[in-house]
Scaffold this active site. Structure first.
Site, PDB file in Angstrom:
ATOM      1  CB  THR A 206       8.062   7.102  14.823  1.00 17.70           C
ATOM      2  OG1 THR A 206       8.319   8.398  14.260  1.00 17.70           O
ATOM      3  CG2 THR A 206       8.411   7.123  16.305  1.00 17.70           C
TER       4      THR A 206
ATOM      5  NE  ARG B 216       9.422  16.161  13.125  1.00 16.98           N
ATOM      6  CZ  ARG B 216       9.323  17.187  12.281  1.00 16.98           C
ATOM      7  NH1 ARG B 216       9.933  18.313  12.543  1.00 16.98           N
ATOM      8  NH2 ARG B 216       8.624  17.058  11.173  1.00 16.98           N
TER       9      ARG B 216
ATOM     10  CB  ALA C  96      16.349   6.664   9.134  1.00 15.00           C
TER      11      ALA C  96
ATOM     12  CE  LYS D  45      12.421   9.753   4.780  1.00 16.51           C
ATOM     13  NZ  LYS D  45      12.217   8.309   5.053  1.00 16.51           N
TER      14      LYS D  45
ATOM     15  CE  LYS E  39      11.715  11.320  -5.292  1.00 17.04           C
ATOM     16  NZ  LYS E  39      11.874   9.839  -5.338  1.00 17.04           N
TER      17      LYS E  39
ATOM     18  CB  VAL F 215      10.697   2.057   0.844  1.00 13.43           C
ATOM     19  CG1 VAL F 215      10.176   0.929   1.722  1.00 13.43           C
ATOM     20  CG2 VAL F 215      12.213   2.163   0.958  1.00 13.43           C
TER      21      VAL F 215
END
Length: 360
Positions: A9, A60, A104, A108, A150, A191
């Site tokens: 999602t 989730r 993915a 973050k 990172k 992104v």
């Protein structure tokens, strides 16, 4: 090909779903082709065709998964799986009959991670271990782990968890390859247009005539979500187990990006966020620079794990460098990455492409 996608999602997840489940092709067949870099000349990330016969979207958030399900309700290949990567048994349910996993899912936010390190560890490290082990137990042939710049010389919790996740993923091939499961990573920069990115924040601020930036001298690598999806499919096509695939990216300062996005606005510096922010990012570590190669427009890091040497020696002809893209050493956002720093006009062109991207 039957695919399990975690983090379905998020911005990347939704773009991956749209590319895989195109309503223009009921068989969900498509080709992956690398997009030419904006402002650069290094193009193809490779080409391969797939027929996605099942795509299990694992997430989730009940409400966000419901929204995604509504968007793809007419796609025969689509399956919605509510679950958390911390739940090993649920992952095994989702992995049943799967050929490829694209992992993915991640926490973050740098500042949130510094205040809640245990949560970030559970999702980003333990969750990655769970995904890989579930894939191995279910006979999945390929697993791609989505990482971040990172992870290179990390200075914050998020980067640290991504570094450990990469190391675990690469090393696990010594166990998984003999049993038929290959694990590789993709690593890329920011992104543009993703959830929580600077563009979404600035878009809300521009009405007031002032754009807030943390530090104008900071530089970052930029790419579109469509480029990220192309990189993942190229990795699926080329991977032999244990590699890290990196795109050829360019960079700019935060200040230059802000001027390109909202030239009519003033800039206000607020200072670096709590939790650890680098002035400049890297896509290759000092050690990785010694063994990196280029292949089909990508930069590829062979594994540095001793027990994988024999496996890689057998692939030496396949993985000879083809010099399809220059490898900058060091590969840092400060120097522009693969090419010079973006000019203001090039950034404007990039932003036009991003805002027109149907996957954002």
């Amino acid at each position: 090909m039957k695919v399990l996608l975690t983090g379905a999602t998020g911005t990347f997840g939704k773009a991956f779903l749209r590319r895989s489940l195109s309503p223009l092709d009921q068989a969900a067949s498509f080709q992956t082709t690398g997009n030419p870099l904006v402002g650069g000349s290094h193009g193809c990330m490779g080409m391969s065709s797939y027929s996605v016969t099942k795509l299990a979207a694992f997430a989730r958030s009940e409400s966000r998964l419901s929204n995604v399900s509504a968007s793809f309700s007419n796609a025969p290949a689509f399956r919605a799986f509510l679950g958390d990567v911390r739940d090993k048994e649920r992952l095994k349910d989702a992995c049943d009959g799967i050929d490829v996993i694209v992992h993915a899912a991640a926490l973050k936010r740098v500042d949130d991670g510094s205040y809640n390190p245990s949560e970030m560890i559970q999702t980003n490290i333990v969750g990655t271990q769970n995904v890989i082990r579930a894939g191995l137990s279910c006979g999945v042939s390929k697993i791609v782990i989505v990482s971040s710049d990172k992870a290179v010389a990390p200075i914050n919790v998020y980067g640290g968890t991504k570094f450990v996740s990469e190391q675990f993923s690469i090393a696990f091939n010594s166990v998984s390859i003999p049993r038929g499961t290959k694990v590789s990573c993709v690593r890329y920069g920011n992104v543009l247009g993703s959830t929580g990115s600077v563009l979404t924040l600035w878009d809300k601020q521009r009405e007031d005539g002032v754009i807030k930036i943390t530090d104008g001298t900071m530089t970052r690598f930029w790419m579109s979500v469509d480029d990220a999806v192309s990189l993942v499919f190229s990795a699926i096509h080329h991977m032999q187990g244990g590699e890290i695939f990196i795109p050829a990216l360019r960079s700019s300062s935060i200040e230059q990006l802000a001027h390109a996005f909202a030239p009519e606005c003033e800039l206000e510096e607020t200072g670096r966020r709590v939790g650890g922010e680098k002035v400049h990012e890297h896509l290759l570590s000092e050690d990785e620079c010694r063994r990196v190669i280029s292949r089909d427009g990508m930069i590829v890091i062979p594994p540095g794990t001793v027990r994988l040497d024999t496996h890689w020696d057998s692939l030496s002809n396949l993985w000879d460098t083809d010099s399809s893209v220059p490898i900058p050493v060091p590969y840092t956002s400060e120097s522009g990455g693969v090419g010079d720093l973006y000019s203001l006009s090039e950034l404007h062109e990039l932003l036009v492409r991003i805002t027109a991207d149907p996957y954002v």
